[in-house]
Design a protein around this motif. Structure first.
Motif, short mmCIF file in Angstrom:
data_model
loop_
_atom_site.label_atom_id
_atom_site.label_comp_id
_atom_site.label_asym_id
_atom_site.label_seq_id
_atom_site.Cartn_x
_atom_site.Cartn_y
_atom_site.Cartn_z
N GLU A 115 0.61 -1.28 0.06
CA GLU A 115 0.08 -0.02 -0.01
C GLU A 115 0.92 1.36 0.02
O GLU A 115 0.65 2.28 -0.70
CB GLU A 115 -0.90 0.11 1.17
N ASP A 116 2.03 1.16 0.79
CA ASP A 116 2.85 2.30 0.59
C ASP A 116 3.48 2.72 -0.78
O ASP A 116 3.85 3.65 -1.07
CB ASP A 116 4.12 2.16 1.70
N LEU A 117 3.88 1.47 -1.39
CA LEU A 117 4.38 1.74 -2.84
C LEU A 117 3.36 2.24 -3.73
O LEU A 117 3.54 3.08 -4.37
CB LEU A 117 4.87 0.28 -3.12
N ALA A 118 2.16 1.73 -3.54
CA ALA A 118 1.10 2.27 -4.27
C ALA A 118 0.85 3.95 -3.99
O ALA A 118 0.69 4.65 -4.71
CB ALA A 118 -0.36 1.73 -3.73
N GLY A 119 1.11 4.03 -2.77
CA GLY A 119 0.95 5.49 -2.26
C GLY A 119 2.29 6.28 -3.09
O GLY A 119 1.70 7.44 -3.43
N GLY A 122 -10.69 5.56 3.46
CA GLY A 122 -9.13 5.41 3.67
C GLY A 122 -8.58 5.73 5.24
O GLY A 122 -7.93 5.13 5.71
N ARG A 123 -9.23 6.74 5.82
CA ARG A 123 -8.98 7.20 7.43
C ARG A 123 -9.55 6.03 8.10
O ARG A 123 -8.92 5.84 9.26
CB ARG A 123 -9.38 8.47 7.64
N SER A 165 -5.70 3.48 5.82
CA SER A 165 -4.79 3.45 4.30
C SER A 165 -4.38 4.61 3.99
O SER A 165 -5.29 5.72 3.35
CB SER A 165 -5.55 2.75 3.22
N ALA A 166 -3.13 4.99 4.05
CA ALA A 166 -2.52 6.52 3.74
C ALA A 166 -2.83 6.45 2.38
O ALA A 166 -2.80 7.65 1.57
CB ALA A 166 -1.03 6.62 4.14
#
Length: 364
Positions: free
Chosen positions: A129-133, A189-190, A194-195
């Protein structure tokens, strides 16, 4: 000393600043608490739906719904592009299509996050998810550059806008569609932590502002102001830059394992209230995707048996998973009050090995 790791299998309604008024159609909080209190339930993770899995489903649902919403918005705008021949509206339509496609890396990340941990990825795949961010932040940056570049180009070479009422209507449709999608993505997301989904929602909001730029440009053209379109476009590019800063900061903090200090205080207060805990020498929290993991070092009575120390650790981690929102796993370590803190571990290891070596030499 005792280590106790627990992967919690359910999540009660304990409240959170982002959660209090957002149940997304689920049972009211008071009813959930009542049924939780009177209906027998198991704390075995295999007996409950994994809350992380459930939140991943919520994230995927948000992505699909927003993808459809933006797709319908872009389709409606495309029809008016064909009718009006508006280059500005064409750019906004392509921008909305690009925003809809940002759901693809996020969807892949949510699907990867549902995979079980392996020997190589012992914490699972939540970091996807962080990579997607990062991908989404890059897309927002590209949007800012494209908006600024297009605005400058139109400032130097103004274009004639025709069918102004239809163009204005398309701008309103674009704004409404993006704003609804943005609010939905940011709220979900909040709620699930999920950032990346929040950043994607902020991106949708910038696209809504771009659609308003089309509306403003149409109004300026109706008044004969040919400079209105590029000037408003430049203003929107600046606004996108500010949103880019906020989204990048949120994703950066997640990548650097930053955590809300209030959550740390809440976890420490919970641990100190556990019967048998004399002190909390360390507490660490980190995000793995939209799930929290905790590690804690506790001090207990040195005269306790191993079973008693284990019971305190089990109680501590159980209270943590019930108190800290979105915390699904915890590792609790107990130290005797005669040797509190991790700095004793090295000396204890050396002493133990020295004694073992001496005993081995005596038996020869």
């Amino acid at each position: 000393m005792n280590n106790h790791t627990h992967h919690h299998g359910h999540e009660d309604d304990h409240g959170h600043p982002d959660d209090h008024h957002d149940h997304d159609g689920r049972l009211p909080g008071w009813w959930h608490r009542l049924t939780h209190a009177v209906v027998p339930h198991s704390h075995d993770s295999r007996a409950k739906i994994d809350p992380a899995l459930e939140s991943s489903r919520d994230g995927l649902r948000a992505l699909w719904i927003s993808l459809v919403g933006l797709g319908i918005t872009a389709l409606a705008q495309a029809v008016i592009v064909v009718m009006s021949g508006s280059v500005a509206l064409l750019g906004d339509t392509l921008h909305n299509v690009a925003d809809a496609l940002t759901a693809v890396p996020l969807g892949i990340a949510f699907l990867l996050g549902r995979r079980a941990a392996t020997r190589a990825y012992t914490y699972g795949y939540g970091r996807a998810e962080d990579l997607a961010g990062i991908v989404i932040v890059v897309v927002i940056a590209g949007s800012a550059v494209a908006a600024g570049w297009t605005a400058l180009d139109r400032l130097l070479r103004p274009t004639e806008v025709t069918h102004l009422p239809w163009v204005a209507a398309a701008g309103l449709v674009g704004f409404a569609g993006n704003e609804m999608v943005a609010r939905y993505r940011i709220r979900v997301g909040r709620r699930i932590g999920s950032a990346a989904l929040v950043a994607d929602g902020l991106h949708a909001r910038t696209d809504g502002y771009t659609s308003l730029a089309v509306l403003a440009a149409a109004g300026g053209a109706a008044l004969g102001w040919r400079w209105a379109d590029p000037v408003v476009g430049l203003a929107i590019a600046v606004a996108i830059t500010f949103v880019l800063k906020d989204a990048a900061r949120e994703v950066y903090r997640r990548l650097m394992d930053a955590i809300d200090p209030d959550l740390v205080d809440q976890a420490e207060t919970t641990l100190r209230a556990v019967n048998g805990v004399q002190d909390v020498t360390a507490i660490r929290l980190r995000w793995i995707g939209h799930r929290l993991h905790a590690e804690a070092d506790l001090v207990v009575d040195a005269n306790l048996s191993l079973i008693s120390a284990h019971e305190i650790a089990a109680d501590a981690e159980h209270q943590l998973t019930h108190t800290v929102p979105r915390l699904t796993s915890a590792t609790v370590h107990t130290d005797p009050d005669s040797h509190p803190g991790g700095h004793h571990h090295t000396n204890l290891s050396h002493q133990r090995r020295h004694i073992a070596a001496g005993q081995a030499s005596q038996t020869r």
